[in-house]
Write an enzyme that holds these catalytic residues in place. Structure first.
Site, short mmCIF file in Angstrom:
data_model
loop_
_atom_site.label_atom_id
_atom_site.label_comp_id
_atom_site.label_asym_id
_atom_site.label_seq_id
_atom_site.Cartn_x
_atom_site.Cartn_y
_atom_site.Cartn_z
N ASP A 5 -11.02 2.83 4.72
CA ASP A 5 -11.35 1.39 4.64
C ASP A 5 -12.86 1.19 4.51
OD1 ASP A 5 -9.31 -0.53 4.68
OD2 ASP A 5 -8.93 -0.27 6.82
N GLN B 166 -4.58 -1.76 10.03
CA GLN B 166 -4.52 -3.05 9.35
C GLN B 166 -5.10 -4.15 10.24
OE1 GLN B 166 -3.63 -3.39 6.19
NE2 GLN B 166 -3.44 -5.59 5.99
N LYS C 50 0.84 -1.21 0.00
CA LYS C 50 0.00 0.00 0.00
C LYS C 50 0.88 1.26 0.00
CE LYS C 50 -3.81 -2.36 2.29
NZ LYS C 50 -4.46 -2.74 3.56
N1 GUE Z 1 -7.70 -2.48 7.57
C1 GUE Z 1 -7.51 -3.36 6.59
N2 GUE Z 1 -7.81 -3.02 5.31
C2 GUE Z 1 -7.61 -3.90 4.30
O1 GUE Z 1 -7.90 -3.59 3.12
C3 GUE Z 1 -7.07 -5.19 4.60
C4 GUE Z 1 -6.78 -5.49 5.94
N3 GUE Z 1 -7.02 -4.58 6.91
N4 GUE Z 1 -6.28 -6.71 6.27
C5 GUE Z 1 -5.97 -7.70 5.28
C6 GUE Z 1 -6.78 -7.56 4.00
C7 GUE Z 1 -6.14 -8.20 2.81
N5 GUE Z 1 -5.77 -7.12 1.92
C8 GUE Z 1 -5.00 -7.25 0.77
C9 GUE Z 1 -4.42 -6.18 0.14
C10 GUE Z 1 -3.59 -6.35 -0.95
C11 GUE Z 1 -3.34 -7.59 -1.46
C12 GUE Z 1 -2.42 -7.75 -2.61
O2 GUE Z 1 -1.72 -6.83 -3.00
N6 GUE Z 1 -2.29 -8.92 -3.21
C13 GUE Z 1 -1.39 -9.15 -4.29
C14 GUE Z 1 -0.08 -9.75 -3.78
C15 GUE Z 1 -0.24 -11.02 -2.99
C16 GUE Z 1 1.00 -11.43 -2.22
O3 GUE Z 1 2.09 -11.43 -2.81
O4 GUE Z 1 0.87 -11.80 -1.02
C17 GUE Z 1 -2.05 -10.07 -5.30
O5 GUE Z 1 -3.11 -10.66 -4.96
O6 GUE Z 1 -1.55 -10.20 -6.39
C18 GUE Z 1 -3.95 -8.68 -0.87
C19 GUE Z 1 -4.78 -8.51 0.24
C20 GUE Z 1 -6.16 -5.94 2.47
N7 GUE Z 1 -6.80 -6.13 3.63
#
Ligand code: GUE
Length: 293
Positions: A119, A96, A52
């Site tokens: 969020d 987070q 992020k």
């Molecule tokens: N307050 C809060 N807000 C959130 O938005 C939040 C959270 N907590 N806790 C966890 C979940 C999960 N989440 C992700 C964000 C980016 C990828 C992401 O970038 N994924 C990439 C890379 C995956 C990797 O390499 O691990 C992909 O799918 O290609 C995944 C999952 C946001 N979350």
């Protein structure tokens, strides 16, 4: 089968946001500023927060990361939240999830000022979203809507089955998909661990959204020929063959579902990348005072 390419789309969305930020800066406007609080060192959370922050840099946002030890008390965390609520330069911030067990996620979500809750987890934003009022839509549901829209997928009158009833994905997604809007106007079914005949319900889905958090749970026999399959799951499973020691698995068994699907999102490279775009979009909206005037 067509791939819903999160890598390509997220690059597009980020380029659009960057162009707007460049215009705002050139006109002497405020640089959007996103802050994130990370409590403890859950490996996956660190990765997500880092990406992020990196995205903020790419598009010209200011960003602040507040890393706290996992021994942080709820009171201490609340005091950091108050600081960000009152910091006039910070347009939006996130705490987070997941949080350590001794901290109440509900208490924390309610402490974030709704105007800075990019969020979209605060009850005021959830309630406003349900009523169709201007609100921050949480990042993952936003990312999914953006994918459906940018691939011009027809949704009106379709049966959308959402598997998983989490507060941050399944529940808001089911509400958004039934709205009188595009994407939306679906007949929505929300399924969970107590659903009878889950497989049969999924088989009737024109749009299947898997957000249950069980790696490769959705196999080909759950999926109707030609269905749109959206995979929200992202689980690290041990894999000795990988340098990192783990592989990333979605909730959908991609290799066997893909040939049957009309459209499908990969993991990684799908919804996760669009989630980040949702957060950036909300932060830009906040800096423009577009939701809360
Ligand atoms: N307050 C809060 N807000 C959130 O938005 C939040 C959270 N907590 N806790 C966890 C979940 C999960 N989440 C992700 C964000 C980016 C990828 C992401 O970038 N994924 C990439 C890379 C995956 C990797 O390499 O691990 C992909 O799918 O290609 C995944 C999952 C946001 N979350």
């Amino acid at each position: 089968m067509q791939l819903l390419d999160g890598k390509k789309l997220s690059a597009e969305v980020k380029a659009e946001i960057k162009a707007e930020v460049d215009r705002i800066k050139a006109a002497g406007g405020k640089t959007p500023h996103l802050a994130a609080i990370l409590v403890g060192n859950n490996g996956a959370s660190e990765t997500y927060v880092a990406s992020k922050i990196k995205s903020c840099e790419e598009i010209g946002f200011k960003s602040t990361l507040i890393s706290l030890p996992d021994t942080t008390s709820e009171e201490e965390l609340l005091s950091h939240i108050q600081d960000l609520n009152f910091d006039e330069d910070v347009d939006g911030f996130i705490v987070q999830l997941p949080l350590p067990a001794h901290i109440s996620e509900n208490t924390i979500m309610e402490a974030v000022a709704p105007e800075k809750d990019v969020d979209g987890f605060h009850p005021i934003n959830v309630g406003r979203m349900c009523k169709g009022l201007p609100a921050y839509i949480s990042a993952t549901p936003y990312g999914i809507l953006e994918m459906l829209e940018r691939y011009k997928i027809q949704t009106a009158g379709k049966h959308c089955v959402v598997v998983g009833r989490s507060q941050i994905v399944g529940l808001p997604m089911s509400i958004l998909m039934q709205r009188n809007a595009y994407p939306g106007n679906c007949t929505v079914t929300i399924c969970h661990s107590r659903t009878h005949n889950l497989k049969e319900v999924c088989q009737s889905a024109d749009i299947l959204i898997a957000a249950l958090g069980r790696p490769e749970f959705i196999t080909a026999d759950y999926v109707k020929e030609g269905a749109v399959v959206i995979d929200v799951g992202i689980t690290r499973v041990p894999d000795a063959a990988k340098k990192s020691g783990f592989a990333i698995k979605g909730d959908v068994k991609f290799d066997e579902v893909a040939p049957k699907a009309g459209y499908i999102t990969p993991v990684p490279g799908g919804v996760g990348l669009m989630t980040i775009c949702g957060l950036l979009t909300n932060t830009l909206l906040s800096s423009k005072k577009a939701i809360f005037k």
